[in-house]
Design an enzyme around this catalytic site. Structure first.
Site, mmCIF file in Angstrom:
data_model
loop_
_atom_site.group_PDB
_atom_site.id
_atom_site.type_symbol
_atom_site.label_atom_id
_atom_site.label_comp_id
_atom_site.label_asym_id
_atom_site.label_seq_id
_atom_site.Cartn_x
_atom_site.Cartn_y
_atom_site.Cartn_z
ATOM 1 N N GLU A 25 -3.406 -4.939 -1.179
ATOM 2 C CA GLU A 25 -2.976 -6.068 -2.011
ATOM 3 C C GLU A 25 -2.320 -7.173 -1.204
ATOM 4 O O GLU A 25 -2.438 -8.358 -1.535
ATOM 5 C CB GLU A 25 -2.039 -5.598 -3.125
ATOM 6 C CG GLU A 25 -2.734 -4.926 -4.295
ATOM 7 C CD GLU A 25 -3.176 -3.502 -3.999
ATOM 8 O OE1 GLU A 25 -2.804 -2.970 -2.939
ATOM 9 O OE2 GLU A 25 -3.902 -2.922 -4.836
ATOM 10 N N GLU A 64 -10.230 -5.528 -5.501
ATOM 11 C CA GLU A 64 -10.816 -4.202 -5.346
ATOM 12 C C GLU A 64 -11.845 -3.938 -6.449
ATOM 13 O O GLU A 64 -11.533 -4.080 -7.634
ATOM 14 C CB GLU A 64 -9.701 -3.138 -5.389
ATOM 15 C CG GLU A 64 -8.758 -3.261 -4.198
ATOM 16 C CD GLU A 64 -7.339 -2.810 -4.497
ATOM 17 O OE1 GLU A 64 -7.138 -2.079 -5.486
ATOM 18 O OE2 GLU A 64 -6.432 -3.205 -3.757
ATOM 19 N N PHE A 67 -4.611 -3.262 -11.440
ATOM 20 C CA PHE A 67 -3.600 -3.273 -12.501
ATOM 21 C C PHE A 67 -2.468 -4.143 -11.968
ATOM 22 O O PHE A 67 -2.200 -4.127 -10.762
ATOM 23 C CB PHE A 67 -3.087 -1.858 -12.805
ATOM 24 C CG PHE A 67 -4.070 -1.029 -13.591
ATOM 25 C CD1 PHE A 67 -3.960 -0.907 -14.972
ATOM 26 C CD2 PHE A 67 -5.125 -0.395 -12.951
ATOM 27 C CE1 PHE A 67 -4.881 -0.168 -15.699
ATOM 28 C CE2 PHE A 67 -6.048 0.346 -13.672
ATOM 29 C CZ PHE A 67 -5.929 0.472 -15.048
ATOM 30 N N HIS A 90 0.674 2.004 -14.765
ATOM 31 C CA HIS A 90 -0.474 1.227 -15.242
ATOM 32 C C HIS A 90 -0.103 0.529 -16.543
ATOM 33 O O HIS A 90 -0.957 0.278 -17.385
ATOM 34 C CB HIS A 90 -1.693 2.125 -15.478
ATOM 35 C CG HIS A 90 -2.270 2.736 -14.236
ATOM 36 N ND1 HIS A 90 -1.692 3.812 -13.602
ATOM 37 C CD2 HIS A 90 -3.369 2.412 -13.498
ATOM 38 C CE1 HIS A 90 -2.422 4.135 -12.544
ATOM 39 N NE2 HIS A 90 -3.436 3.305 -12.457
ATOM 40 N N PRO A 97 2.972 -4.226 -3.839
ATOM 41 C CA PRO A 97 2.803 -4.297 -2.381
ATOM 42 C C PRO A 97 2.520 -5.719 -1.875
ATOM 43 O O PRO A 97 2.586 -5.953 -0.675
ATOM 44 C CB PRO A 97 1.596 -3.381 -2.112
ATOM 45 C CG PRO A 97 1.416 -2.554 -3.340
ATOM 46 C CD PRO A 97 1.994 -3.328 -4.481
ATOM 47 N N ASP A 107 0.524 -3.803 -11.994
ATOM 48 C CA ASP A 107 1.545 -3.015 -11.300
ATOM 49 C C ASP A 107 1.359 -3.056 -9.783
ATOM 50 O O ASP A 107 2.332 -2.952 -9.042
ATOM 51 C CB ASP A 107 1.455 -1.554 -11.756
ATOM 52 C CG ASP A 107 1.417 -1.420 -13.264
ATOM 53 O OD1 ASP A 107 2.360 -0.877 -13.824
ATOM 54 O OD2 ASP A 107 0.434 -1.888 -13.898
ATOM 55 N N PHE A 108 0.114 -3.178 -9.341
ATOM 56 C CA PHE A 108 -0.156 -3.115 -7.907
ATOM 57 C C PHE A 108 0.095 -4.441 -7.212
ATOM 58 O O PHE A 108 -0.242 -4.623 -6.038
ATOM 59 C CB PHE A 108 -1.568 -2.583 -7.656
ATOM 60 C CG PHE A 108 -1.799 -1.261 -8.342
ATOM 61 C CD1 PHE A 108 -0.798 -0.301 -8.375
ATOM 62 C CD2 PHE A 108 -2.988 -0.987 -8.997
ATOM 63 C CE1 PHE A 108 -0.974 0.907 -9.037
ATOM 64 C CE2 PHE A 108 -3.183 0.229 -9.660
ATOM 65 C CZ PHE A 108 -2.169 1.172 -9.686
HETATM 66 C C1 LIG Z 1 -1.824 -0.072 -4.294
HETATM 67 C C2 LIG Z 1 -2.920 0.359 -5.219
HETATM 68 N N1 LIG Z 1 -3.982 -0.441 -5.415
HETATM 69 C C3 LIG Z 1 -4.972 -0.091 -6.250
HETATM 70 C C4 LIG Z 1 -4.937 1.087 -6.941
HETATM 71 C C5 LIG Z 1 -6.061 1.478 -7.908
HETATM 72 N N2 LIG Z 1 -6.778 2.647 -7.421
HETATM 73 C C6 LIG Z 1 -6.478 3.904 -7.825
HETATM 74 S S1 LIG Z 1 -7.364 5.097 -7.037
HETATM 75 C C7 LIG Z 1 -8.243 3.918 -6.180
HETATM 76 C C8 LIG Z 1 -9.285 4.356 -5.193
HETATM 77 C C9 LIG Z 1 -8.707 5.346 -4.226
HETATM 78 O O1 LIG Z 1 -9.618 5.672 -3.227
HETATM 79 P P1 LIG Z 1 -9.255 6.773 -2.155
HETATM 80 O O2 LIG Z 1 -7.908 6.512 -1.592
HETATM 81 O O3 LIG Z 1 -10.371 6.848 -1.206
HETATM 82 O O4 LIG Z 1 -9.079 8.106 -2.981
HETATM 83 P P2 LIG Z 1 -10.216 8.880 -3.786
HETATM 84 O O5 LIG Z 1 -10.238 8.311 -5.162
HETATM 85 O O6 LIG Z 1 -11.477 8.692 -3.067
HETATM 86 O O7 LIG Z 1 -9.744 10.302 -3.789
HETATM 87 C C10 LIG Z 1 -7.811 2.618 -6.507
HETATM 88 C C11 LIG Z 1 -8.341 1.375 -5.930
HETATM 89 C C12 LIG Z 1 -3.797 1.884 -6.733
HETATM 90 N N3 LIG Z 1 -3.650 3.044 -7.359
HETATM 91 N N4 LIG Z 1 -2.826 1.499 -5.878
#
Ligand SMILES: Cc1ncc(C[n+]2csc(CCOP(=O)(O)OP(=O)(O)O)c2C)c(N)n1
Ligand SMILES: Cc1ncc(C[n+]2csc(CCOP(=O)(O)OP(=O)(O)O)c2C)c(N)n1
Ligand SMILES: [Mg+2]
Ligand SMILES: [Mg+2]
Lengths: 356, 340, 356, 340
Positions: free
Chosen positions: D74, D43, D97, D141, D103, D99-100
């Site tokens: 993931e 990502e 991170f 995190h 999944p 942690d992820f």
């Molecule tokens: C399973 C997982 N993978 C990666 C992340 C890291 N991460 C946190 S927010 C984010 C983007 C989220 O995008 P969206 O769901 O569109 O929400 P927005 O930030 O646009 O409100 C990512 C990749 C995470 N929190 N959880």
């Protein structure tokens, strides 16, 4: 309709029959205790597996599910090897380490599944990425049951393939059941082609018990995927004619439903077609069946004659760079045991714990 | 096989001889009868009564609000269990095989386990399912998964070895206010029988080990199906060598009854740790570390492990048998320790 | 259009403004080092969170995402508590154990998320199951980003809710980005309402920057869900006006896109509406804002005056039945240390290892 | 902080002082340059260059067939890595991170780990991501996830502590024919610097521990960021107590270099095991068990652990500091062991 030659049409019949006949052998062997663990049959669904796999090119890859023996046979795995595999005998695919259709044969473009459902598309996505980076003109085909398509893994795989526009065909085997759960308790959709909209991918619905229709629809989908059309979905409407596995007597299935689908048996229907078209009359078909059965007689015997793997094989091949089987401590030779206490001489303590 | 090789299982009340599987069924049934907050969700638990028929007849009795057949979605199953638990219900989620807990790993480790600590609102739920090998079911229907969760603060884990504990621990697990993973060994389902008191509750609190067999020469610390193999090895050594092994059945892995382990090892001065999962990184490490920390001076020999070998669980019978720790291995290891 | 009273319309303004103003405080505090870890803003999306949460009844439940501060405020969490939460000060929601919107307040019907994305619907499904088994007339609302909706967890949750016909409203915040990934690289769909077809659930698309439209659409969805219509989807079209978090300067965002969306600022637009309708003129609105700011002045001061939690609090509340903080071995009192070697008297060995 | 408290990191070649983060970047860059089978997926790795900017500039250089920005999926990321690996590519999957990784647990544990054993066709892939606490990032995190995978046959795991190892181990991980989990500690990213030889490959094979600091009185066995805390404790004890701690940096957790541990403990006769994850069920258990099995007679004191306390990682600074094992704890524990 399909442009298959008479030879090919007869070959399709051979595969359909082989799939069914081989599974019948499995079932007998299971009853004799020659197959241990689970046995899952594809009775009634043979046309879906055979017809779709037949639409692929030699260089393409496929990820079967447990009910895709037909596809595996079309890809070229020999029945005698399947028998050795199902009977937990030594064999080149797994060496007896895993069961059923759980094996990978790169030369034949087969990527075996694992039991936890839903992983096939995701893993094939990686195969398709390899095709892309090497500019190869190859396509992947993933099978998935209706139940399995509800897993998170499957969703992520579909979405990834769609976003990345990968040359992927997903064949969704809508066989009405996931173990004892009817497919309408797996998903709220009535028409399973509706799934495609969520990924914005082309979809075709096909009579999964009609081998030529399956072949045609898959061929079109494979063609679109090969031509850069990205991910494709084929929903095969079919039916699981037996219980989930040998232990399941399928009590929960309405008798009429089963009866109605028995009328649509894929082998019967294809035989009618072969009759109508004169491609293979009753006599010709009997020859094919006899030939298949004779081959299976031999194959079963070979499998029965093949030993199970050596116990200590269990310890090898966890990593590529292992020297050989790792022997558990308690299974060293008696010499090893006797030696062990000597490994730790109390004398060492006197000299301040120096290494010996 | 019937239970009671040792003295520790001792249900004094007269009762019925039932299987391990039936004990699980009874616990579920009785908890659902006495507490309408208890409900079950999982794949094929209703219509079919569960892959192993543990919940057969439940749908008819309790209706489909309390026996929920779910899609094949382990993450959603555990997720729903969490939410329901936070509303005060007592969900029991079934994994058709415990191997399929893997897709729910995030929900368990990151949501269920941490939610009380983070927010003060716990999630009293049970995730149960058949674990363990020996059924020639291959790498994905045979795993023991306790080590995946051993380091996860907030989870509890139980692994009953006997009929009585199967019932009593499940009852405690359901009543527990925190998430409990309940590992039932499929090889024991119909292989062991034991007596259960009728008309009286079986009380087995979480967090307490049980002496399955008393002995003075060596403590075998184990849990789940290995308890029975250990008892067999103990019998053999008693007969053949005239030594007495103590078999300690941990029953609960988190929280671990360190006191019971230490007490026993301080008496016997030797410890053998056994489990069915592979050795490297397995739960025996924690046990060994605790013995080291708490009973080092009393150890006359190193703490040693007897476990499966470090591979997936293979399918073919000779391979699976070689993979798994056998009575023979326990006997050999015990003799080695005793001659140390 | 909505049937909200003038008082309610002004209350909506208050929440919109409060959300923005509170986040501005957060940002200042972040720059002063008073907020550690990540800070995620919802600038430009306030109308989606506020309008949708405002459509719920008191007894309903909501599962926010990180950009749903507005919904949390509407549910009734006080700004002073949010400040203490964001500033890692002691507070009743988490005691400083977790950050941002990660908390649960049963009295207010808030079920906090975890960081791994996609779990909200699944967990709320359990809440909805509780409503059902208790024959309660309540509804759940789950927020999810466009990116998060691609997770397997989210898919399983949607599917489960749809199959079980649960009283669930999913608000999909289509804000065009998931961190640096544009939403068209998250999913292949152009129109995100297409997602609904795969679950056969009703869907409405709504201008997420128009608080009353969001309110109306969510109200309809909540109504359908409450009346037994099962799972509902609302796709809110909105835009993330700042980077993903404070560290992200959003360089990857096309300037024109940002500019175009700035024109659609939800506060500006609602102010225009309030002007037009005469519900709250400039003067009235200034009063509301002043009142909010005065409240925030006090709240910030309270938060600054609130101590951080006691270090040893870290050891408590893992399980319900713990007696108190568990003290690490190496942090016992000096007495404890000195005692320790005495715990293991070598003398014990002489007497055959008896317990002492 | 610069490296080289001890003698073991010893890169003799003259080179540049670079950060741990830069070392990771270099390894990825160089492997991609020299081997076109290597590619990266995850990502925000392309457009943004990764959440920590490790792959900044990669997209421009290598194009979007080799730097793939994925949806938030993931499981699909690891799945694709498996398939690509089976086709002979060398995928490096980034978890934003670590942690992820949860999944993707099923994909890793059930697919990647077991595929060679089951089918003979391995999957040489790397899953890497920032682990560890200390950044006030809360429970999701900050985790150290090695214990979740410790018992999973077929996986390899590395946890570099130094700049040189960050580069060398990543290089070896990418070239390895089996699945490797590479845990990079986010607290070290920009906090430590070290010299890397220029124009010459850094060779750090998997499976070999490294003596970070030599000593004769006690062996501290550890990995990742705790190596630096251990070195600090060692310096303190040298100065204040005149004792010399040996610090052994495991570097690779699977396969574990038991030989190095045993050799050191046979010299020092005392062992302290340290890691940043909570103690119960953590990786220290395995280490303790192996020392017990292989060096019991040489131990003058019990093997003891210094770890985080058994809770999730809390957010607020005083809580996080209390949760984590500190230099002070190491010093206290070492003194306890030395006075034993
Ligand atoms: C399973 C997982 N993978 C990666 C992340 C890291 N991460 C946190 S927010 C984010 C983007 C989220 O995008 P969206 O769901 O569109 O929400 P927005 O930030 O646009 O409100 C990512 C990749 C995470 N929190 N959880
Ligand atoms: C993740 C996971 N959960 C549960 C199972 C147990 N299981 C095996 S097959 C099956 C039903 C599969 O149904 P479907 O996908 O429709 O395939 P079909 O059997 O109809 O061919 C279930 C529940 C599993 N293998 N994996
Ligand atoms: Mg099906
Ligand atoms: Mg978004």
């Amino acid at each position: 309709m399909s442009t298959l030659s008479a030879t090919q049409l007869r070959e399709l019949y051979r595969y359909l029959y082989l799939t069914r006949a081989l599974e019948e052998r499995f079932e007998n062997l299971f009853k004799q205790g020659q197959i241990v663990g689970g046995l899952y049959r594809s009775l009634g669904q043979e046309a879906t597996a055979v017809g779709s796999a037949y639409a692929l090119g030699e260089e393409d890859w496929v990820a079967p599910s447990i009910r895709d023996l037909g596809a595996i046979l079309v890809r070229g795995v020999e029945p005698r090897l399947m028998l050795r595999q199902y009977m937990a005998r030594d064999n080149p695919m797994t060496g007896g380490r895993d069961n059923t259709t759980h094996f990978t044969v790169p030369e034949l473009g087969i990527l075996g599944p694992i039991s936890p459902l839903g992983t096939q598309i995701s893993v094939l996505n990686g195969v398709a990425l390899a095709f892309r980076v090497r500019s190869e003109d190859r396509v992947c085909l993933a099978y998935q049951g209706d139940g399995a398509s509800r897993t998170g893994a499957h969703h992520e795989g579909m979405n990834f393939a769609a976003v990345q526009d990968l040359p992927m065909v997903a064949v969704l085997e809508h066989n009405r059941w996931a173990f004892s759960t009817p497919s309408d308790a797996e998903a709220a959709v009535e028409d399973w082609t509706d799934v495609a909209a969520a990924y914005d991918v082309p979809v075709e619905q096909v009579d999964g018990n009609h081998v030529l229709e399956v072949y045609d629809a898959t061929r079109r989908a494979v063609g679109r995927a090969r031509d850069g059309g990205g991910m494709q979905l084929v929903v095969a409407e079919t039916y699981r004619m037996l219980g989930h596995a040998q232990h399941d007597d399928q009590e929960y299935v309405p008798g009429e439903e089963l009866e109605a689908w028995r009328e649509r048996d894929p082998l019967d229907r294809y035989e009618a077609y072969l009759d109508e078209t004169g491609v293979a009359d009753g006599e010709r078909r009997r020859e094919i069946r006899d030939d298949v059965e004779a081959g299976l007689d031999e194959a079963v015997q070979e499998a029965l004659d093949t030993p199970r793997p050596e116990p200590s094989d269990a310890g090898s091949r966890v990593w590529a760079d292992e020297d050989g089987p790792r022997v558990p401590w308690t299974r060293r030779s008696p010499v090893g045991y006797d030696d062990a206490p000597a490994d730790v001489p109390p004398a060492a303590r006197e000299t301040g714990g120096e290494e010996t | 096989m019937t239970e009671g090789t040792g003295s520790g299982d001792g249900s004094s009340t007269e009762g019925e001889q039932v299987t391990y599987l039936e004990a699980i069924r009874q616990a579920l049934w009785e908890e659902m009868k006495t507490d309408d907050r208890v409900f079950i969700l999982g794949e094929d638990v209703g219509n079919y009564g569960g892959a192993f028929k543990i919940t057969e007849g439940f749908l008819e009795e309790f209706g489909d609000d309390r026996i929920i057949d779910t899609p094949i979605s382990e993450s959603a199953i555990v997720g729903a269990a969490i939410g329901a638990a936070q509303m005060g219900l007592r969900p029991v989620a079934e994994m058709q095989f415990i191997d399929f807990i893997a897709p729910a790993f995030d929900m368990l480790v990151n949501f269920a386990a941490k939610v009380r600590y983070r927010t003060g609102e716990g999630a009293g739920l049970v995730v149960r399912g058949p674990c363990g090998a020996g059924a020639r079911s291959g790498p994905f229907h045979s795993q023991n998964v306790e080590s995946y969760f051993a380091n996860v603060a907030g989870l509890k884990m139980v692994a009953p070895a006997t009929v009585r504990d199967a019932k009593g621990l499940l009852r405690s697990a359901i009543r527990d206010p925190d998430p409990v993973l309940y590992f039932e060994h499929k090889h024991l389902y119909r292989r062991i029988k034991g007596e259960l008191p009728t008309g009286e509750e079986v009380e087995v609190p979480l967090g307490e080990a049980r002496t399955h067999r008393e002995g003075s020469d060596l403590t075998v610390i184990t849990y789940g199906s290995m308890v029975h193999k250990a008892a067999e090895a103990a019998d053999r050594l008693a007969e053949e060598d005239g030594v007495e092994l103590e078999v300690l059945d941990l029953r609960t892995l988190r929280p671990l009854d360190a006191g019971a382990m230490v007490e026993s090892v301080k008496r016997t001065n030797r410890a053998l740790v056994a489990h069915e999962a592979p050795g490297f990184g397995g739960f025996a490490g924690e046990i060994t570390a605790q013995l080291n920390e708490e009973a080092f001076e009393w150890l006359d020999a190193p703490v040693r492990r007897v476990t499966a070998i470090d591979t997936p669980v293979p399918y073919s019978p000779p391979l699976e048998d070689y993979h798994l720790p056998q009575v023979e291995d326990l006997a050999t290891a015990a003799r080695w320790l005793l001659s140390y």
